[in-house]
Design a protein around this motif. Structure first.
Motif, PDB file in Angstrom:
ATOM      1  N   UNK A 219       0.707  -1.431  -0.043  1.00  0.00           N
ATOM      2  CA  UNK A 219      -0.022  -0.034  -0.006  1.00  0.00           C
ATOM      3  C   UNK A 219       0.812   1.091   0.189  1.00  0.00           C
ATOM      4  N   UNK A 220       0.174   2.432  -0.213  1.00  0.00           N
ATOM      5  CA  UNK A 220       1.083   3.514   0.014  1.00  0.00           C
ATOM      6  C   UNK A 220       1.495   3.793   1.098  1.00  0.00           C
ATOM      7  N   UNK A 221       1.034   3.467   2.194  1.00  0.00           N
ATOM      8  CA  UNK A 221       1.590   3.446   3.737  1.00  0.00           C
ATOM      9  C   UNK A 221       2.663   2.505   3.968  1.00  0.00           C
ATOM     10  N   UNK A 222       2.722   1.408   3.215  1.00  0.00           N
ATOM     11  CA  UNK A 222       3.785   0.241   3.252  1.00  0.00           C
ATOM     12  C   UNK A 222       3.151  -1.152   3.219  1.00  0.00           C
ATOM     13  N   UNK A 223       3.761  -1.938   3.574  1.00  0.00           N
ATOM     14  CA  UNK A 223       3.359  -3.631   3.249  1.00  0.00           C
ATOM     15  C   UNK A 223       2.348  -3.825   4.174  1.00  0.00           C
ATOM     16  N   UNK A 224       1.633  -4.456   4.012  1.00  0.00           N
ATOM     17  CA  UNK A 224       0.614  -5.459   5.052  1.00  0.00           C
ATOM     18  C   UNK A 224       0.962  -6.802   5.005  1.00  0.00           C
ATOM     19  N   UNK A 225       1.734  -7.158   6.032  1.00  0.00           N
ATOM     20  CA  UNK A 225       2.564  -8.520   6.274  1.00  0.00           C
ATOM     21  C   UNK A 225       1.603  -9.398   7.116  1.00  0.00           C
ATOM     22  N   UNK A 226       1.448 -10.725   6.608  1.00  0.00           N
ATOM     23  CA  UNK A 226       0.852 -11.588   7.454  1.00  0.00           C
ATOM     24  C   UNK A 226       1.037 -13.028   7.119  1.00  0.00           C
ATOM     25  N   UNK A 227       0.775 -13.950   7.809  1.00  0.00           N
ATOM     26  CA  UNK A 227       0.673 -15.424   7.944  1.00  0.00           C
ATOM     27  C   UNK A 227      -0.634 -15.774   8.318  1.00  0.00           C
ATOM     28  N   UNK A 228      -1.049 -16.877   7.621  1.00  0.00           N
ATOM     29  CA  UNK A 228      -2.386 -17.683   7.755  1.00  0.00           C
ATOM     30  C   UNK A 228      -1.910 -19.407   7.616  1.00  0.00           C
ATOM     31  N   UNK A 229      -2.443 -19.825   8.659  1.00  0.00           N
ATOM     32  CA  UNK A 229      -2.214 -21.293   8.835  1.00  0.00           C
ATOM     33  C   UNK A 229      -3.634 -21.992   8.748  1.00  0.00           C
ATOM     34  N   UNK A 230      -3.535 -22.978   7.839  1.00  0.00           N
ATOM     35  CA  UNK A 230      -4.670 -23.970   7.630  1.00  0.00           C
ATOM     36  C   UNK A 230      -4.419 -25.309   8.141  1.00  0.00           C
ATOM     37  N   UNK A 231      -5.294 -26.098   8.514  1.00  0.00           N
ATOM     38  CA  UNK A 231      -5.184 -27.617   8.792  1.00  0.00           C
ATOM     39  C   UNK A 231      -5.497 -28.334   7.665  1.00  0.00           C
ATOM     40  N   UNK A 232      -4.543 -29.263   7.266  1.00  0.00           N
ATOM     41  CA  UNK A 232      -4.728 -30.147   6.024  1.00  0.00           C
ATOM     42  C   UNK A 232      -5.963 -31.032   6.016  1.00  0.00           C
ATOM     43  N   UNK A 233      -6.382 -31.459   7.317  1.00  0.00           N
ATOM     44  CA  UNK A 233      -7.475 -32.363   7.561  1.00  0.00           C
ATOM     45  C   UNK A 233      -8.781 -31.818   6.754  1.00  0.00           C
ATOM     46  N   UNK A 234      -9.215 -30.555   6.849  1.00  0.00           N
ATOM     47  CA  UNK A 234     -10.370 -29.947   6.330  1.00  0.00           C
ATOM     48  C   UNK A 234      -9.919 -28.850   5.811  1.00  0.00           C
ATOM     49  N   UNK A 235      -8.817 -28.302   5.642  1.00  0.00           N
ATOM     50  CA  UNK A 235      -8.578 -26.920   4.950  1.00  0.00           C
ATOM     51  C   UNK A 235      -9.217 -25.720   5.642  1.00  0.00           C
ATOM     52  N   UNK A 236      -9.359 -25.673   6.875  1.00  0.00           N
ATOM     53  CA  UNK A 236      -9.892 -24.627   7.527  1.00  0.00           C
ATOM     54  C   UNK A 236      -8.835 -23.701   8.250  1.00  0.00           C
ATOM     55  N   UNK A 237      -9.151 -22.543   8.557  1.00  0.00           N
ATOM     56  CA  UNK A 237      -7.968 -21.655   9.163  1.00  0.00           C
ATOM     57  C   UNK A 237      -7.900 -22.098  10.647  1.00  0.00           C
ATOM     58  N   UNK A 238      -6.526 -22.235  11.097  1.00  0.00           N
ATOM     59  CA  UNK A 238      -6.308 -22.516  12.345  1.00  0.00           C
ATOM     60  C   UNK A 238      -5.759 -21.098  12.922  1.00  0.00           C
ATOM     61  N   UNK A 239      -5.081 -20.129  12.371  1.00  0.00           N
ATOM     62  CA  UNK A 239      -4.694 -19.061  12.902  1.00  0.00           C
ATOM     63  C   UNK A 239      -4.281 -18.162  11.772  1.00  0.00           C
ATOM     64  N   UNK A 240      -4.060 -16.922  12.102  1.00  0.00           N
ATOM     65  CA  UNK A 240      -3.827 -15.731  11.368  1.00  0.00           C
ATOM     66  C   UNK A 240      -3.360 -14.525  12.206  1.00  0.00           C
ATOM     67  N   UNK A 241      -2.390 -13.691  11.420  1.00  0.00           N
ATOM     68  CA  UNK A 241      -1.738 -12.692  12.079  1.00  0.00           C
ATOM     69  C   UNK A 241      -1.041 -11.597  11.196  1.00  0.00           C
ATOM     70  N   UNK A 242      -1.593 -10.404  11.147  1.00  0.00           N
ATOM     71  CA  UNK A 242      -1.265  -9.250  10.018  1.00  0.00           C
ATOM     72  C   UNK A 242      -0.705  -8.106  11.068  1.00  0.00           C
ATOM     73  N   UNK A 243       0.503  -7.542  10.179  1.00  0.00           N
ATOM     74  CA  UNK A 243       1.326  -6.249  10.593  1.00  0.00           C
ATOM     75  C   UNK A 243       1.083  -5.369   9.425  1.00  0.00           C
ATOM     76  N   UNK A 244       0.134  -4.031   9.639  1.00  0.00           N
ATOM     77  CA  UNK A 244      -0.048  -3.241   8.768  1.00  0.00           C
ATOM     78  C   UNK A 244       0.907  -2.174   8.860  1.00  0.00           C
ATOM     79  N   UNK A 245       1.266  -1.387   7.901  1.00  0.00           N
ATOM     80  CA  UNK A 245       2.306  -0.329   7.660  1.00  0.00           C
ATOM     81  C   UNK A 245       3.494  -0.521   7.805  1.00  0.00           C
ATOM     82  N   UNK A 246       4.275  -1.554   7.118  1.00  0.00           N
ATOM     83  CA  UNK A 246       5.411  -2.221   7.467  1.00  0.00           C
ATOM     84  C   UNK A 246       6.209  -1.656   6.172  1.00  0.00           C
ATOM     85  N   UNK A 247       7.597  -0.862   6.491  1.00  0.00           N
ATOM     86  CA  UNK A 247       8.402  -0.472   5.683  1.00  0.00           C
ATOM     87  C   UNK A 247       9.212  -1.842   5.118  1.00  0.00           C
ATOM     88  N   UNK A 248       9.952  -1.463   3.827  1.00  0.00           N
ATOM     89  CA  UNK A 248      10.679  -2.648   3.385  1.00  0.00           C
ATOM     90  C   UNK A 248      11.694  -3.324   4.148  1.00  0.00           C
TER      91      UNK A 248
END
Length: 302
Positions: free
Chosen positions: A107-136
């Motif tokens: 974005x203009x204010x920087x990167x939004x960086x995040x990780x998302x984890x999904x379970x293989x057994x059903x493909x559903x999300x287990x956890x996620x976390x984002x950090x907005x406004x990140x410089x390079x």
């Protein structure tokens, strides 16, 4: 003695094991449209190292690609990761418990960086976390922070027996006399109105937009004169050409700066809110027609 030793070995062999295999994580191709490839490569490798340091078995997407036959490679790695069926296919192909997807959005204010984890057994999300406004230069730190936030919930969901058990120290209980609790007055938050000078950018922007319209009309007139060859000698034609070019550039600059002024006033009034019971005194207005546009302010100036 021999019989007792044999009985001990039999008992040990029948004792159920409580250890579980560590989690296996597949680092799937990231969601990073428009981000330079070298930044994506550094991010993926950093996530790999962070997950390894947390005791996880990690499989890269490139390693999975080498395992798959060519006919299956494009189908598996090219599926839509937004669908649960695709995440299940990726996890099963890598023989992983978890599919981890990194996200890098610029974005203009920087990167939004995040990780998302999904379970293989059903493909559903287990956890996620984002950090907005990140410089390079902060990308790796943000990915480390996301990894630290995402992995514990995943481990609790899939390997609860591997979670460390922390026992709280027993605190001695002592009887304390009851004391009256003071009642605090309720405090309600209110948004302040816009400052009294908030109309100034819009007023200046309206003046510049009007000047830009005049310059635009002048450039159009000079262009029409050149097209109709309404000049007597080459020097007058060059003067018309230079005048039209100058008016065109002045028109563009006036429109740009004027629009910024009007938008600034709009944002000030939008973000500042209104005082309860008092109507808005000044508001920006804009209209567009076939021959140009008009922007101004309406209402009573403070």
């Amino acid at each position: 003695m021999f019989l007792s030793l044999l009985a001990t070995l039999v008992v040990l062999g029948q004792t159920p094991t409580t250890s579980e295999a560590p989690l296996t994580v597949l680092i799937a191709p990231p969601e990073a449209a428009g981000v330079p490839s070298h930044i994506v490569s550094f991010a993926q490798e950093h996530v790999y190292e962070q997950l390894k340091t947390q005791g996880l078995q990690v499989v890269r997407a490139s390693e999975l690609s080498q395992r798959l036959p060519p006919a299956q490679r494009k189908t598996v790695l090219g599926c839509n990761r937004l669908e649960a069926a695709c995440r299940i296919t990726l996890g099963e192909a890598a023989q992983a418990d978890v599919v981890m997807i990194a996200e890098l959005v610029q974005f203009l204010s920087g990167y939004r960086v995040g990780l998302k984890a999904y379970a293989t057994r059903d493909g559903e999300q287990l956890s996620e976390h984002y950090v907005p406004g990140v410089r390079e230069d902060q990308l790796l730190d943000a990915l480390t922070q996301s990894s630290d936030k995402v992995v514990p919930p995943v481990r609790r969901a899939l390997r609860p027996s591997l979670e460390p058990i922390v026992e709280a120290p027993v605190q001695p209980t002592t009887a304390t006399p009851l004391q009256p609790v003071p009642v605090k007055p309720e405090v309600t938050a209110s948004r302040s109105g816009a400052p009294g000078w908030a109309w100034l950018p819009a007023a200046g922007g309206a003046v510049l937009l009007g000047a830009g319209t005049l310059f635009f009309m002048q450039a159009g007139n000079d262009y029409k004169a050149l097209q109709a060859r309404q000049f007597t000698d080459p020097s007058e034609g060059e003067r018309l050409r230079d005048s039209g070019a100058r008016a065109q550039w002045l028109s563009r600059g006036s429109f740009a700066v004027g629009a910024v002024g009007v938008v600034t006033t709009g944002l000030i009034y939008l973000l500042s809110g209104k005082n309860e019971g008092s109507p808005s005194q000044v508001r920006p207005t804009a209209s567009v027609g076939n021959g140009g546009g008009m922007v101004g302010v309406a209402g009573t100036l403070p």
